[in-house]
Design a protein around this motif. Sequence first.
Motif, PDB file in Angstrom:
ATOM      1  N   HIS A 359       0.832  -1.206   0.000  1.00  0.00           N
ATOM      2  CA  HIS A 359       0.000   0.000   0.000  1.00  0.00           C
ATOM      3  C   HIS A 359       0.867   1.256   0.000  1.00  0.00           C
ATOM      4  O   HIS A 359       1.585   1.523   0.951  1.00  0.00           O
ATOM      5  N   VAL A 360       0.812   1.983  -1.081  1.00  0.00           N
ATOM      6  CA  VAL A 360       1.639   3.187  -1.187  1.00  0.00           C
ATOM      7  C   VAL A 360       0.925   4.391  -0.582  1.00  0.00           C
ATOM      8  O   VAL A 360       1.512   5.202   0.120  1.00  0.00           O
ATOM      9  N   GLY A 361      -0.364   4.492  -0.843  1.00  0.00           N
ATOM     10  CA  GLY A 361      -1.080   5.638  -0.293  1.00  0.00           C
ATOM     11  C   GLY A 361      -2.491   5.721  -0.823  1.00  0.00           C
ATOM     12  O   GLY A 361      -2.873   4.974  -1.724  1.00  0.00           O
ATOM     13  N   SER A 362      -3.243   6.631  -0.245  1.00  0.00           N
ATOM     14  CA  SER A 362      -4.608   6.871  -0.706  1.00  0.00           C
ATOM     15  C   SER A 362      -4.719   8.340  -1.057  1.00  0.00           C
ATOM     16  O   SER A 362      -4.080   9.191  -0.425  1.00  0.00           O
ATOM     17  N   LEU A 363      -5.530   8.623  -2.043  1.00  0.00           N
ATOM     18  CA  LEU A 363      -5.666  10.024  -2.407  1.00  0.00           C
ATOM     19  C   LEU A 363      -7.045  10.294  -2.971  1.00  0.00           C
ATOM     20  O   LEU A 363      -7.723   9.406  -3.445  1.00  0.00           O
ATOM     21  N   ALA A 364      -7.476  11.536  -2.855  1.00  0.00           N
ATOM     22  CA  ALA A 364      -8.753  11.941  -3.442  1.00  0.00           C
ATOM     23  C   ALA A 364      -8.643  13.392  -3.876  1.00  0.00           C
ATOM     24  O   ALA A 364      -8.025  14.228  -3.219  1.00  0.00           O
ATOM     25  N   MET A 365      -9.238  13.663  -5.040  1.00  0.00           N
ATOM     26  CA  MET A 365      -9.271  15.004  -5.612  1.00  0.00           C
ATOM     27  C   MET A 365     -10.530  15.699  -5.119  1.00  0.00           C
ATOM     28  O   MET A 365     -11.603  15.100  -5.126  1.00  0.00           O
ATOM     29  N   ILE A 366     -10.399  16.920  -4.689  1.00  0.00           N
ATOM     30  CA  ILE A 366     -11.587  17.660  -4.271  1.00  0.00           C
ATOM     31  C   ILE A 366     -11.946  18.719  -5.306  1.00  0.00           C
ATOM     32  O   ILE A 366     -13.087  18.877  -5.700  1.00  0.00           O
ATOM     33  N   GLY A 367     -10.938  19.434  -5.777  1.00  0.00           N
ATOM     34  CA  GLY A 367     -11.194  20.453  -6.789  1.00  0.00           C
ATOM     35  C   GLY A 367      -9.884  21.116  -7.153  1.00  0.00           C
ATOM     36  O   GLY A 367      -8.811  20.649  -6.776  1.00  0.00           O
TER      37      GLY A 367
END
Lengths: 437, 437
Positions: A359-367
């Motif tokens: 597991h390298v990482g988690s990410l999410a785009m908001i804007g």
Amino acid sequence: MEVALGKNKPHNVVIIGGGFGGLYTAKNLKSTNVNVTLIDKRNFHLFQPLLYQVATGTLSPGDISSPLRSVFSKSKNTKVLLGEVNDIDPKAQQVIMGDQVVNYDTLIVATGANHSYFGKDNWQEFAPGLKTVEDAIEMRRRIFGAFEAAEKETDPEKRNAFLTFVIVGGGPTGVELAGAIAELAYKTLKEDFRNIDTSETKILLLQGGERILPHIAPELSEEAAISLQKLGVVIHTNTRVTNIENNIVTFKQGGEVKEIPSQTILWAAGVKGSAMGQILAQRTDVECDHAGRVIVEPDLTIRGYKNIFVVGDLGNFSHQDGKPLPGVAPVAKQQGEYVAKLIKRRLKGHTLPQFHYNHVGSLAMIGQNLAVVDLGLIKLTGFLAWVFWLVIHIYFLIEFDTKLLVVFQWAWNYITRNRRSRLITGREAFVQVKTTN
Amino acid sequence: MEVALGKNKPHNVVIIGGGFGGLYTAKNLKSTNVNVTLIDKRNFHLFQPLLYQVATGTLSPGDISSPLRSVFSKSKNTKVLLGEVNDIDPKAQQVIMGDQVVNYDTLIVATGANHSYFGKDNWQEFAPGLKTVEDAIEMRRRIFGAFEAAEKETDPEKRNAFLTFVIVGGGPTGVELAGAIAELAYKTLKEDFRNIDTSETKILLLQGGERILPHIAPELSEEAAISLQKLGVVIHTNTRVTNIENNIVTFKQGGEVKEIPSQTILWAAGVKGSAMGQILAQRTDVECDHAGRVIVEPDLTIRGYKNIFVVGDLGNFSHQDGKPLPGVAPVAKQQGEYVAKLIKRRLKGHTLPQFHYNHVGSLAMIGQNLAVVDLGLIKLTGFLAWVFWLVIHIYFLIEFDTKLLVVFQWAWNYITRNRRSRLITGREAFVQVKTTN
């Protein structure tokens, strides 16, 4: 059961599904003497992490699709077969597609997941999900169609329902959709209408759990919520949707029941394993979990069948920390790579230790300039996280395809807030916009 | 009838249709004190000259579409109305859209043309035309679906029909489609299949007249024919299609009748004025020609109505050399500009001399590094013509939209022969591919 390892006759690997899991299995079997047959219903691989940008008008479907044949055009050991698998015969080692039969020595099932309405399939009509190109085009049609209908509507209550967007589910897709619609309503479309003020748009994000983005660290999830709220999104946590009907969402928050009239309800909540999981269960007695995902062994095979693998979203792999791995692209990719490696080892008479997800990482785009990135020790927010998100997605995209110019174009559109792909299309595009009025 | 020229009440201009004619009328009325209402069924302007590249998988629909609202977002005197006009009342000066009525002082009808099967509408099912985004996606589905079906087909005769493409009509669209399919079959897809050899594909271009591209100089039309033949296209001139049924084209060439089995027949032959022409004829007694085009006066108005204009493909303007002007973008653009200027002059109590079309040149793309350009005195072929074609199209495209990056991407795809947009989509995308097998 032993795996067929004839040294002189070619080993037939059949892969069902050209998503991340299937694609990375096939790619990692390039330049071997294994015969690979990749079967998919569609003629293209879809880069699903960016599908929400098609739904919100930033990208065209072609921008995030790679024709499977061109991905494998140089891999002469790989054959792409377009079609739908109806059945599997694990005794005869055959995959059945209508009247066509394909023999395998090793089978990889990578057919992914669909959205699930938790048994309330009648909600689908009012709250479409986002899995295919057609889903994205339908969502786009509804989102832009709602603004058009609001522009025409003279009744303030109805107009209000057209300008209310409800997103069910606070995972990455829900967050990304909410952020993108907020930018659309409060920035991109601001000058475009004459009768409505798009800044009056209401965007609600409903989340069952106590925080959005539950897969990342609590402080980042808090940060994401603040950013979304600043953009104008109203977040309801600990909220359970109890009904969706006639463009009204009913939900329970604490003891309170609320009804929100909305013409655009988008589903980003549940997923379930695709139908192939049930077929596997019937034919092999393998178990599926409550979400229809196939329980896999530590080496990603299924119980009793060392030559059948399940990779990606369809599998439930719980041998790492007891919890199933999430249904995300990096898991599918690493599983595909692992299976390809294991097949190559087996052909040499060796094996591999069990699969381990790195597991390298988690990410999410908001804007615009807003994202959250959780790399464990390193946590990023805001502009830095946004740049990181872009770089990771560009890296992933160009791995298949030298789509550099597409990527630049996309970054450009993103930076300039251009929504050139907001055309409302489909056979009934116009009629639909009219009848929702 | 006199034109209403009230100095103090705002003058209402209603434009039906957001193609080149309507768009250029509206653009040239920017920053005036005229109220402009632009009505269209779709929410985007479509750059039709490049539609064949969507059909053949080089471009996405979004690449050649500009959202009408964003084109006019800064023109505060312009209102975009999404909807379909059902009727016109020239006495009351009203346009009727369902139960909505829009008043006009000046009306511009710019609804363009549709394809015509010369009364044989049953041919449409087997030979779709190319006017809308949906048409292009359908053509794309058929073209790429045919190669997929051929890959699966074991019967040599049927496989042959899947690898036979017939294009009816040798004007620019027919030539461009034939050239693009030839590049696809003989270059782009060459390495992609395992069972078929795409270089066995047959491409037939059927032309009624004695030469293809009849609108340009004979020596250029000859040059274009030679280039197409070098690419692998078989051209039949003096050929009349007599039937299209069950995927068989029947045509007459001289005294000979031939039948060609083909699963992919594309229609690029006839056009007829859109339905609004008939409505105008019923309501105003204006005449239409045999192709349903409205006969216009020298100032682009219709007889008896100085405040109703017809611009673009729907009009038949024959006051220049006795022949109607062709249905191409430059004519529509110049007519739109003229009408806008005339309206502005009239509001000042002046008028304008009659419309005069300034013909700059004709051009057609054949393929990579191959085009023909006829500028009257200057005639170009081959690479130079191709560069000229690119420059002209880029110039036209960026006039609406700073789509520079799209243009670069497109040029890039064109140069690298990339067909990233060849996804087969639509609700029945997969089913259709299966049933044609």
